[in-house]
Design an enzyme around this catalytic site. Structure first.
Site, mmCIF file in Angstrom:
data_model
loop_
_atom_site.group_PDB
_atom_site.id
_atom_site.type_symbol
_atom_site.label_atom_id
_atom_site.label_comp_id
_atom_site.label_asym_id
_atom_site.label_seq_id
_atom_site.Cartn_x
_atom_site.Cartn_y
_atom_site.Cartn_z
ATOM 1 N N PHE A 2 0.846 -1.187 0.000
ATOM 2 C CA PHE A 2 0.000 0.000 0.000
ATOM 3 C C PHE A 2 0.889 1.246 0.000
ATOM 4 O O PHE A 2 2.108 1.147 0.135
ATOM 5 C CB PHE A 2 -0.914 -0.009 1.229
ATOM 6 C CG PHE A 2 -1.729 -1.268 1.359
ATOM 7 C CD1 PHE A 2 -2.962 -1.382 0.734
ATOM 8 C CD2 PHE A 2 -1.255 -2.349 2.090
ATOM 9 C CE1 PHE A 2 -3.704 -2.552 0.834
ATOM 10 C CE2 PHE A 2 -1.985 -3.524 2.199
ATOM 11 C CZ PHE A 2 -3.212 -3.622 1.566
ATOM 12 N N SER A 41 -6.892 -7.699 -1.361
ATOM 13 C CA SER A 41 -6.372 -7.127 -0.119
ATOM 14 C C SER A 41 -6.823 -5.679 0.011
ATOM 15 O O SER A 41 -6.670 -4.895 -0.935
ATOM 16 C CB SER A 41 -4.843 -7.188 -0.091
ATOM 17 O OG SER A 41 -4.390 -8.522 -0.059
ATOM 18 N N CYS A 48 -3.659 -4.981 6.657
ATOM 19 C CA CYS A 48 -3.954 -5.692 5.414
ATOM 20 C C CYS A 48 -4.889 -6.860 5.701
ATOM 21 O O CYS A 48 -4.538 -7.787 6.437
ATOM 22 C CB CYS A 48 -2.653 -6.194 4.787
ATOM 23 S SG CYS A 48 -2.907 -7.086 3.231
ATOM 24 N N THR A 50 -8.137 -9.570 3.984
ATOM 25 C CA THR A 50 -8.585 -10.216 2.753
ATOM 26 C C THR A 50 -10.101 -10.169 2.637
ATOM 27 O O THR A 50 -10.815 -10.501 3.593
ATOM 28 C CB THR A 50 -8.121 -11.681 2.716
ATOM 29 O OG1 THR A 50 -6.694 -11.713 2.790
ATOM 30 C CG2 THR A 50 -8.564 -12.369 1.430
ATOM 31 N N ALA A 64 -8.005 -12.078 12.036
ATOM 32 C CA ALA A 64 -7.450 -13.169 12.828
ATOM 33 C C ALA A 64 -7.135 -12.712 14.252
ATOM 34 O O ALA A 64 -6.951 -11.512 14.507
ATOM 35 C CB ALA A 64 -6.178 -13.696 12.161
ATOM 36 N N HIS A 102 1.159 -4.516 7.726
ATOM 37 C CA HIS A 102 1.482 -5.390 8.856
ATOM 38 C C HIS A 102 1.744 -4.505 10.072
ATOM 39 O O HIS A 102 2.846 -3.985 10.250
ATOM 40 C CB HIS A 102 2.701 -6.250 8.545
ATOM 41 C CG HIS A 102 2.502 -7.124 7.350
ATOM 42 N ND1 HIS A 102 3.550 -7.682 6.651
ATOM 43 C CD2 HIS A 102 1.375 -7.539 6.717
ATOM 44 C CE1 HIS A 102 3.079 -8.398 5.646
ATOM 45 N NE2 HIS A 102 1.760 -8.317 5.663
ATOM 46 N N THR A 148 4.731 12.059 8.430
ATOM 47 C CA THR A 148 6.140 12.358 8.662
ATOM 48 C C THR A 148 6.378 12.678 10.131
ATOM 49 O O THR A 148 5.635 13.464 10.731
ATOM 50 C CB THR A 148 6.583 13.551 7.795
ATOM 51 O OG1 THR A 148 6.341 13.242 6.415
ATOM 52 C CG2 THR A 148 8.065 13.844 7.982
#
Length: 208
Positions: A2, A41, A48, A50, A64, A102, A148
Site C-alpha cells: 500500500f 487485499s 492488510c 482479505t 485473525a 502489517h 512524517t
C-alpha cells in the site's frame, strides 16, 4: 503493498465473532468496490485484510486473533469510521511510502493541539521497541495514513497533520486516550537485520 494514502473512509456495519476467536467485519464503502474481487487485499486502518465477501455497497473481511492483539480493530463497532486503501497496482503513483499493512503495535494519543490550521499529535506506543525504528523526518503509517515524524524521544513520537489530510482520514477526529495502529518504516528493520548479520559474521571471523 500500500502507499499510505487513504482512498476512502468506510463505515463498519457489523462485527461478528468467528469460531477461531477472530472477527468477521462488514464495511460499507461503495466508492472502492467497482473492481472488487473475493481474495483482494484492502487495508483497514492500516491492517492488510482479505475480502471474503462483497456486494455493490459492502465488503466483508476476516480478522485473525493475531491482528486483534496487535491492532485497534478489536475496538471497532457498528457505526465506526475506518480508513480504507486498496492494494497498489503497477500504475499507482507512490505518493506516500511503502506500507505493508502489517501493524507493529498500537499507540495512545497523549497530546493533541492545534497549530494554525494543522494539528500536532503526540503518541506513546504500547511496545516501546518500535521507537528505535522511528526517526526525525522519517515515514510512519498511523491507521494506514502515511505521515512524517516531527519529533521522537525515548518514550513518544509526534507528527503534524495538515488541514487537507484532516478531511481525508479518521485520525483528525480522535482524541487523547484513543489508540492508533502503528507500522514503522520497513527500511529500518531490514537495515538492522543486515547490520546484525554483518556484525555476527565479523565476530565469528575474528574469533576463528
Amino acid at each position: 503493498m500500500f502507499t499510505g494514502l487513504v482512498e476512502a473512509i468506510g463505515v463498519v456495519k457489523d462485527v461478528q465473532g468467528t469460531i477461531d476467536n477472530g472477527f468477521a467485519m462488514k464495511i460499507e464503502a461503495p466508492q472502492i468496490l467497482d473492481d472488487c474481487h473475493t481474495g483482494d487485499s484492502i487495508a483497514v486502518n492500516g491492517t492488510c485484510l482479505t475480502v471474503t465477501d462483497f456486494d455493490r455497497y459492502h465488503f466483508t473481511v476476516g480478522i485473525a486473533p493475531e491482528s486483534l492483539r496487535l491492532t485497534n480493530l478489536g475496538q471497532c463497532k457498528a457505526g465506526d469510521p475506518v480508513n480504507l486503501e486498496r492494494a497498489v497496482l503497477s500504475s499507482t503513483r507512490m505518493g506516500g511510502h511503502f506500507v505493508q499493512g502489517h501493524v507493529d503495535t498500537v499507540a495512545e494519543i497523549v497530546e493533541k493541539k492545534q497549530d494554525g490550521e494543522a494539528i500536532d499529535f503526540t503518541f506513546r506506543p504500547r511496545d516501546p521497541f518500535v521507537l528505535k525504528y522511528i526517526v526525525y523526518k522519517g515515514y510512519i503509517a498511523l491507521d494506514g495514513t502515511s505521515l512524517t515524524i516531527t519529533h521522537v524521544d525515548d518514550s513518544t513520537f509526534s507528527i503534524m497533520m495538515i488541514s487537507y489530510t484532516q478531511s481525508k482520514v479518521i485520525m483528525a477526529k480522535k482524541n487523547v486516550g484513543d489508540l492508533v495502529n502503528v507500522e514503522v518504516d520497513q527500511i529500518g528493520k531490514y537495515t538492522e537485520k543486515l547490520v546484525e548479520a554483518h556484525i555476527a559474521d565479523w565476530i565469528k571471523k575474528t574469533q576463528a
